[in-house]
Design a protein around this motif. Structure first.
Motif, short mmCIF file in Angstrom:
data_model
loop_
_atom_site.label_atom_id
_atom_site.label_comp_id
_atom_site.label_asym_id
_atom_site.label_seq_id
_atom_site.Cartn_x
_atom_site.Cartn_y
_atom_site.Cartn_z
N THR A 161 0.91 -1.13 -0.27
CA THR A 161 -0.36 0.38 -0.58
C THR A 161 0.84 1.46 -0.10
OG1 THR A 161 -0.38 -0.30 2.35
CG2 THR A 161 -1.82 -0.75 1.23
N PHE A 162 0.46 1.72 -0.89
CA PHE A 162 1.32 3.17 -1.13
C PHE A 162 0.26 4.45 -0.66
CE2 PHE A 162 4.16 0.45 -2.89
CZ PHE A 162 4.94 1.41 -2.69
N LEU A 163 -0.42 5.20 0.30
CA LEU A 163 -1.34 6.30 0.38
C LEU A 163 -0.18 7.52 0.66
CD1 LEU A 163 -4.31 5.40 3.28
CD2 LEU A 163 -2.93 7.48 2.92
N VAL A 164 -1.39 7.95 -0.65
CA VAL A 164 -1.09 9.86 -0.65
C VAL A 164 -2.00 10.59 0.44
CG1 VAL A 164 -0.62 11.66 -1.78
CG2 VAL A 164 0.03 9.38 -2.51
N THR A 165 -1.62 11.48 1.20
CA THR A 165 -2.23 11.79 2.17
C THR A 165 -2.37 14.02 2.07
OG1 THR A 165 -3.82 13.23 3.87
CG2 THR A 165 -1.40 12.43 3.99
N ASN A 166 -3.16 14.54 1.74
CA ASN A 166 -2.95 16.28 1.62
C ASN A 166 -2.31 16.27 2.70
OD1 ASN A 166 -3.25 16.09 -1.09
ND2 ASN A 166 -5.24 15.92 -1.06
N ALA A 167 -2.73 16.24 4.02
CA ALA A 167 -2.32 16.78 5.74
C ALA A 167 -2.70 18.17 5.71
CB ALA A 167 -0.53 17.19 5.31
N GLN A 168 -4.29 17.33 6.01
CA GLN A 168 -5.28 18.43 6.51
C GLN A 168 -5.98 17.27 7.64
OE1 GLN A 168 -6.37 21.91 6.13
NE2 GLN A 168 -4.13 21.34 5.40
N PHE A 169 -5.82 16.36 7.74
CA PHE A 169 -6.60 15.36 8.96
C PHE A 169 -5.41 14.49 9.60
CE2 PHE A 169 -9.20 15.41 5.33
CZ PHE A 169 -10.14 15.39 5.85
N PRO A 170 -4.95 15.56 10.92
CA PRO A 170 -3.76 15.41 12.02
C PRO A 170 -4.11 13.70 12.84
CG PRO A 170 -4.70 17.11 12.36
CD PRO A 170 -4.69 16.86 11.38
N ASP A 171 -5.79 13.32 12.71
CA ASP A 171 -5.84 12.62 13.35
C ASP A 171 -5.71 10.99 13.04
OD1 ASP A 171 -6.21 14.01 16.15
OD2 ASP A 171 -8.50 14.78 16.21
N ALA A 172 -6.57 11.69 11.63
CA ALA A 172 -5.68 10.42 11.18
C ALA A 172 -4.91 9.26 10.44
CB ALA A 172 -6.78 10.51 9.23
N ILE A 173 -3.80 10.51 10.72
CA ILE A 173 -2.42 10.14 10.69
C ILE A 173 -2.39 9.15 11.72
CG2 ILE A 173 -0.46 10.65 10.34
CD1 ILE A 173 -0.90 13.02 7.73
N LYS A 174 -2.56 9.94 12.45
CA LYS A 174 -2.15 9.37 13.76
C LYS A 174 -2.47 7.66 13.79
CE LYS A 174 -1.71 13.64 16.22
NZ LYS A 174 -2.53 14.84 17.80
N ASN A 175 -3.81 7.96 14.00
CA ASN A 175 -4.95 6.66 13.90
C ASN A 175 -4.59 5.84 12.63
OD1 ASN A 175 -5.95 7.35 16.29
ND2 ASN A 175 -7.50 8.55 15.19
N LEU A 176 -4.12 5.81 11.96
CA LEU A 176 -3.45 5.15 10.27
C LEU A 176 -2.67 3.53 10.95
CD1 LEU A 176 -4.55 4.85 7.20
CD2 LEU A 176 -2.16 5.95 6.70
N ASP A 177 -3.23 2.64 10.63
CA ASP A 177 -1.93 1.50 11.44
C ASP A 177 -1.24 1.33 9.74
OD1 ASP A 177 -3.35 0.35 12.72
OD2 ASP A 177 -4.80 -1.02 11.33
N PRO A 178 -0.38 0.66 9.91
CA PRO A 178 1.23 0.20 9.67
C PRO A 178 0.65 0.45 7.74
CG PRO A 178 1.58 -0.44 11.00
CD PRO A 178 0.11 -0.53 11.00
N VAL A 179 0.94 1.32 6.54
CA VAL A 179 1.12 0.91 5.45
C VAL A 179 2.00 1.03 5.01
CG1 VAL A 179 -0.96 1.78 4.60
CG2 VAL A 179 0.97 3.43 4.67
N THR A 180 2.68 0.39 3.64
CA THR A 180 4.11 -0.07 2.89
C THR A 180 4.60 1.43 3.07
OG1 THR A 180 2.99 -1.75 1.93
CG2 THR A 180 5.56 -0.84 1.28
N GLN A 181 3.73 2.40 2.92
CA GLN A 181 5.11 3.85 2.46
C GLN A 181 3.65 4.69 2.90
OE1 GLN A 181 8.19 4.29 0.57
NE2 GLN A 181 7.47 5.26 -1.03
N LEU A 182 3.78 5.81 3.50
CA LEU A 182 2.71 6.93 3.34
C LEU A 182 2.88 7.74 3.23
CD1 LEU A 182 0.10 8.04 5.00
CD2 LEU A 182 1.67 7.89 7.48
#
Length: 649
Positions: free
Chosen positions: A422-443
């Motif tokens: 999994t290669f997940l891309v975020t636009n950096a507007q949801f800090p809580d979602a990043i904290k709660n995200l389980d490991p992905v191959t590359q974030l």
């Protein structure tokens, strides 16, 4: 006559003969030039300067009708255009449509002012026959890809004779009408209007074909293959609901009372009109808020034409990569959005919610259907096609903000359980979602600017506290143990002069990798102010990367050191890496995917207590992918394809 008069007459004879020869020569040259200028833009130039023109006939057939008609047309045109063929370097070429490679030849034909004549049979559902599938799929993708210049085929001349059966109602000659539409979207010009004929009425059909051939022949003979007299404006596609690009705001304002909740029930994210628009762009939509689309690099690697930059930097197999998103919605409206904002926007989830299993199964099913359509496509490598039927990687970066999806961890877990990285891309507007995200191959985090003002100008975020959210996301990224990436998109005149600001932001997240990529020009739109002038050259991206690297390593307060690791010239992309991946003087930016599979399963089985780090699943980077290599990041096992033939290896 006196002797002197006789002598004078004798002396004038050579002069008279010379004058006569000069006059004859002048008249001969003038006559030849007049004949020659039929195909050379009415200018007096030598025959060697007048390029050979090709009248190319392509047919797509199921029962042989189109093939028969094409041979008749070639014979007819050869007889009717004898003078052009003999005197003006004209050649008539006949091919079955699957023997013509559009990716290689269509733009070249347009550049050389050749002519394309299509005789197209219609198959079930208004689609193309099997031999025409690749041509039609490629042309549709090309016409609807917003990274493609919409004047790519400006002035290119074509003609279409469509064959169908009116008993099929709305599907009658549908594929011929679509081809005509796609050509017009790219500003190509029909020599004669498209002819759609009903094969079930043999008398009318034969009469229509004969008349169409005659009209075509007459037009081709006019000015000998020079079609400047055709007015482009007369043939330009009008902006209509079927052809123009729709911004989500345009869609939503058509129903001013279109709230996300109606009678206590949350509405679907994908409206009827949005579904129509996204489907036209090539999306396969899943449920009420998800989608999947075949990446152009997947197609390229299937044909042995190289993989994307992730192949060079991280070792993914591009032909085995699925590009999808569980959320078409986003919290930004970036100026360089390659989807021109055809996706919804919002700061929270306010739509109906699909089960992650539905999205997972729908994404794989639709992806495999699109891969399966490449059977029989010219140039596709059989072994790669077979490999592609087992997805190994998933790029959660198609469009929108995947981390907004409330069940993102469940969805990612399903991918991991099928051994899909999994290669997940975020636009950096949801800090809580990043904290709660389980490991992905590359974030990934998109870092499009280095100051509050420039981020507001470029990303145009919906949150009022966007800058604080942005920095909190970067800080949250630093706490993740697995591979993390900053993605910087360089836009000339917007964000290339902010080294100090970028260095500060890098210090917040301490990412493992920093990808620096030149912005991709994706055309213009109501909300898109970018032009080709904003696209940096690869050498400019390299120079910026070296300047940033020097700035980072000169900072005494930065916790980590970085080095220049890789480049992918074909994608205009450079990779800066944490020097912890430089082991025994060799870069290890590639991923050991089998090791990740094992580690993530141990994480799940331990309920998250057994963690792992980015160094636990590394693999050595091959020499051809390392910065400074002769290949400049292009895998030597493949063959690079250039649109500009002058640069072809």
């Amino acid at each position: 006559m006196t002797y002197n008069q006789w002598l004078t007459s004798i002396q004038l004879i050579p002069l008279s003969i010379g004058l006569l020869v000069t006059i004859i020569t002048f008249l001969t040259i003038k006559w030849l030039n007049k004949r020659h200028n039929k195909t050379c833009n009415d200018r007096i130039i030598s025959a060697t300067d007048c390029q050979t023109k090709t009248c190319r006939i392509l047919y797509a057939t199921q029962s042989g009708t189109s093939k028969r008609l094409s041979h008749e047309l070639k014979t007819f045109l050869t007889n009717q255009l004898q003078e052009d063929i003999l005197d003006n370097n004209i050649q008539i070429n006949l091919k079955r449509i699957d023997d013509y490679e559009p990716e290689d030849n269509l733009l070249l034909d347009a550049k050389n002012k050749n002519v394309l004549i299509l005789i197209i049979s219609t198959y079930s559902g208004g689609t193309s026959t099997s031999d025409g599938h690749w041509f039609c799929q490629w042309l549709q993708d090309f016409a609807n890809d917003f990274r493609v210049d919409k004047s790519s085929l400006k002035g290119f001349n074509y003609a279409i004779f469509g064959i169908g059966d009116k008993a099929y109602g709305q599907d009658f000659c549908l594929i011929s009408k679509n081809i005509d539409q796609w050509f017009r979207q790219l500003e190509a010009i029909p020599i004669v209007p498209i002819q759609l004929s009903d094969v079930s009425d043999s008398d009318a059909f034969n009469s229509q074909y004969t008349q169409w051939m005659s009209r075509l022949s007459t037009k081709l003979a006019t000015k000998s293959f020079m079609f400047d007299e055709y007015d482009l404006e007369d043939n330009k596609v009008e902006d209509s609901s079927d052809t123009k690009l729709l911004d989500i705001e345009d869609i939503m304002t058509k129903k001013s009372n279109d709230n996300s909740v109606q009678n206590g029930v949350k509405k679907d994210m994908i409206t009827t009109e949005l579904r129509k628009e996204l489907t036209k762009q090539g999306y396969r939509l899943i449920g009420t808020h998800s989608g999947v689309k075949l990446c152009r690099w997947t197609k390229a690697m299937l044909r042995g034409r190289g993989g994307c930059y992730k192949h060079s930097f991280y070792g993914i197999e591009s032909h085995r990569c699925m590009e999808t998103t569980p959320s078409l919605a986003c919290a930004n409206k970036c100026v360089f959005c390659w989807r021109h904002h055809t996706n919804p926007v919002g700061t929270e989830w306010k739509w109906s919610l699909d089960d992650p299993k539905i999205i997972f199964e729908g994404a794989l099913s639709n992806h495999y259907q699109m891969i399966n359509e490449f059977k029989g496509v010219p140039g596709v490598l059989d072994h790669r096609l077979n490999e592609a039927m087992q997805v190994r990687h998933c790029a959660l970066s198609l469009v929108g903000e995947p981390i907004m999806y409330p069940h993102i961890n469940s969805f990612v877990g399903m991918l991991h359980n099928k051994h899909i990285s999994t290669f997940l891309v975020t636009n950096a507007q949801f800090p809580d979602a990043i904290k709660n995200l389980d490991p992905v191959t590359q974030l990934y985090v998109s870092v499009d600017a280095s100051s509050k003002q420039s981020l507001k100008s470029i990303d145009r975020p919906l949150f009022r506290d966007f800058w604080e959210r942005f920095k909190d996301c970067l800080t949250a990224l630093s706490l993740k143990g697995q591979r993390t990436v900053y993605r910087l998109t360089l836009v000339k005149s917007w964000n290339v002069d902010e080294l100090e600001g970028y260095a500060y932001l890098i210090g917040l997240g301490n990412p493992d990798f920093i990808e620096i990529k030149g912005v991709t020009y994706c055309g213009t739109g109501k909300d898109n102010q970018l032009t080709m002038a904003n696209v940096p050259f690869h050498e400019e991206v390299l120079n910026f990367s070296y300047d940033l690297l020097k700035h980072l390593n000169d900072k005494s307060d930065l916790k980590v050191k970085y080095g220049m690791a890789c480049e992918h010239n074909h994608s205009n992309c450079v990779l800066i890496a944490n020097t912890k991946f430089l082991i025994n003087n060799r870069w290890h930016t590639w991923i050991d995917y089998n090791a990740f599979d094992r580690l993530i399963q141990e994480y799940y089985e331990s309920n998250g207590t057994k963690t792992f780090s980015s160094l636990d699943y590394i693999e050595m980077t091959p020499d051809w992918a390392v910065i400074g290599s002769q290949e400049r990041g292009f895998d030597p096992n493949d063959t690079r394809f250039y649109r500009n033939r002058k640069n072809k290896l």
